[in-house]
Design an enzyme around this catalytic site. Structure first.
Site, PDB file in Angstrom:
ATOM      1  CE  LYS A  44       7.838  -3.325  -6.690  1.00 55.53           C
ATOM      2  NZ  LYS A  44       7.112  -3.746  -5.460  1.00 55.53           N
ATOM      3  CE  LYS A  46       8.619   1.401  -4.830  1.00 55.32           C
ATOM      4  NZ  LYS A  46       7.549   1.068  -3.874  1.00 55.32           N
TER       5      LYS A  46
HETATM    6  N1  C2G Z   1       0.859   2.561   0.649  1.00 57.98           N
HETATM    7  C1  C2G Z   1      -0.134   3.356   1.242  1.00 57.98           C
HETATM    8  N2  C2G Z   1       0.162   4.620   1.611  1.00 57.98           N
HETATM    9  C2  C2G Z   1       1.416   5.115   1.433  1.00 57.98           C
HETATM   10  C3  C2G Z   1       2.427   4.312   0.854  1.00 57.98           C
HETATM   11  C4  C2G Z   1       2.118   3.024   0.467  1.00 57.98           C
HETATM   12  O1  C2G Z   1      -1.290   2.905   1.407  1.00 57.98           O
HETATM   13  N3  C2G Z   1       1.655   6.394   1.822  1.00 57.98           N
HETATM   14  C5  C2G Z   1       0.495   1.189   0.246  1.00 57.98           C
HETATM   15  C6  C2G Z   1       0.677   0.942  -1.259  1.00 57.98           C
HETATM   16  O2  C2G Z   1      -0.495   1.385  -1.960  1.00 57.98           O
HETATM   17  C7  C2G Z   1       0.837  -0.575  -1.303  1.00 57.98           C
HETATM   18  C8  C2G Z   1       1.564  -0.877   0.020  1.00 57.98           C
HETATM   19  O3  C2G Z   1       1.375   0.273   0.880  1.00 57.98           O
HETATM   20  O4  C2G Z   1      -0.451  -1.225  -1.290  1.00 57.98           O
HETATM   21  C9  C2G Z   1       3.047  -1.124  -0.172  1.00 57.98           C
HETATM   22  O5  C2G Z   1       3.590   0.009  -0.825  1.00 57.98           O
HETATM   23  P1  C2G Z   1       4.953  -0.187  -1.675  1.00 57.98           P
HETATM   24  O6  C2G Z   1       5.947  -0.900  -0.846  1.00 57.98           O
HETATM   25  O7  C2G Z   1       5.287   1.118  -2.316  1.00 57.98           O
HETATM   26  O8  C2G Z   1       4.432  -1.222  -2.779  1.00 57.98           O
HETATM   27  P2  C2G Z   1       4.633  -1.118  -4.359  1.00 57.98           P
HETATM   28  O9  C2G Z   1       6.024  -0.790  -4.692  1.00 57.98           O
HETATM   29  O10 C2G Z   1       3.530  -0.288  -4.875  1.00 57.98           O
HETATM   30  O11 C2G Z   1       4.464  -2.668  -4.792  1.00 57.98           O
HETATM   31  O12 C2G Z   1       2.718  -6.387  -7.097  1.00 57.98           O
HETATM   32  C10 C2G Z   1       2.435  -5.194  -6.402  1.00 57.98           C
HETATM   33  C11 C2G Z   1       3.679  -4.435  -6.088  1.00 57.98           C
HETATM   34  O13 C2G Z   1       4.628  -5.258  -5.431  1.00 57.98           O
HETATM   35  C12 C2G Z   1       3.308  -3.242  -5.221  1.00 57.98           C
END
Ligand code: C2G
Length: 135
Positions: A44, A46
């Site tokens: 990803k 990340k």
């Molecule tokens: N999120 C949120 N508000 C934020 C930050 C994150 O609602 N200010 C939500 C994201 O939309 C996601 C969840 O929290 O639903 C986890 O965020 P991340 O850890 O950034 O997830 P991500 O890297 O987008 O991974 O297969 C799907 C991926 O693994 C998603």
């Protein structure tokens, strides 16, 4: 028993994450989180500050989370939904539309992201303060 599933990296857990988990859990009775492994994070593009085991421990301490499973790939969601009998798939709306193919297997709901908070922002703030020599 309505079962919810969601996925993410959940690094440096913050109130935006918790707000998502809280609303997701409120859609049913049991929330499963597919937590991105360190290897999947690389796919990803990340970097996470905490390791998978540390992020898993932190998530398991969250009252809205019932089960944490490893997320190793983009392709595992359909199998997970079947294996864990998920009724609803939930993600923040930065993903809107991206997982609509799952509608063939369960309900798909995108929830509004929480504004003005992100792990990246937190890390940048801490880094900048460290440079200024602040504790
Ligand atoms: N999120 C949120 N508000 C934020 C930050 C994150 O609602 N200010 C939500 C994201 O939309 C996601 C969840 O929290 O639903 C986890 O965020 P991340 O850890 O950034 O997830 P991500 O890297 O987008 O991974 O297969 C799907 C991926 O693994 C998603």
């Amino acid at each position: 028993m309505k079962r919810i599933i969601t996925y993410g990296t959940y690094d440096v857990l913050h109130y935006g994450h918790v707000n998502l988990l809280k609303r997701a859990h409120a859609l049913g009775d049991y929330l499963i989180v597919g937590l991105s492994t360190d290897e999947f994070n690389k796919i990803k593009n990340k970097e996470s500050y905490y390791t998978y085991e540390q992020r898993k421990m932190i998530l398991e301490a969250c009252r809205y989370v019932d089960l944490v499973i490893p997320e190793n790939s983009w392709e595992q969601k359909i199998e997970d939904i079947k294996q864990y009998k998920a009724d609803i798939f939930v993600m923040g709306d930065d993903w809107v539309g991206k997982f609509d193919f799952l509608k063939a297997y369960c309900e798909v709901i995108y929830l509004p992201r929480t504004q003005n908070v992100s792990s990246t922002k937190t890390k940048e703030y801490l880094k900048s303060n460290k440079q200024k020599g602040k504790k």
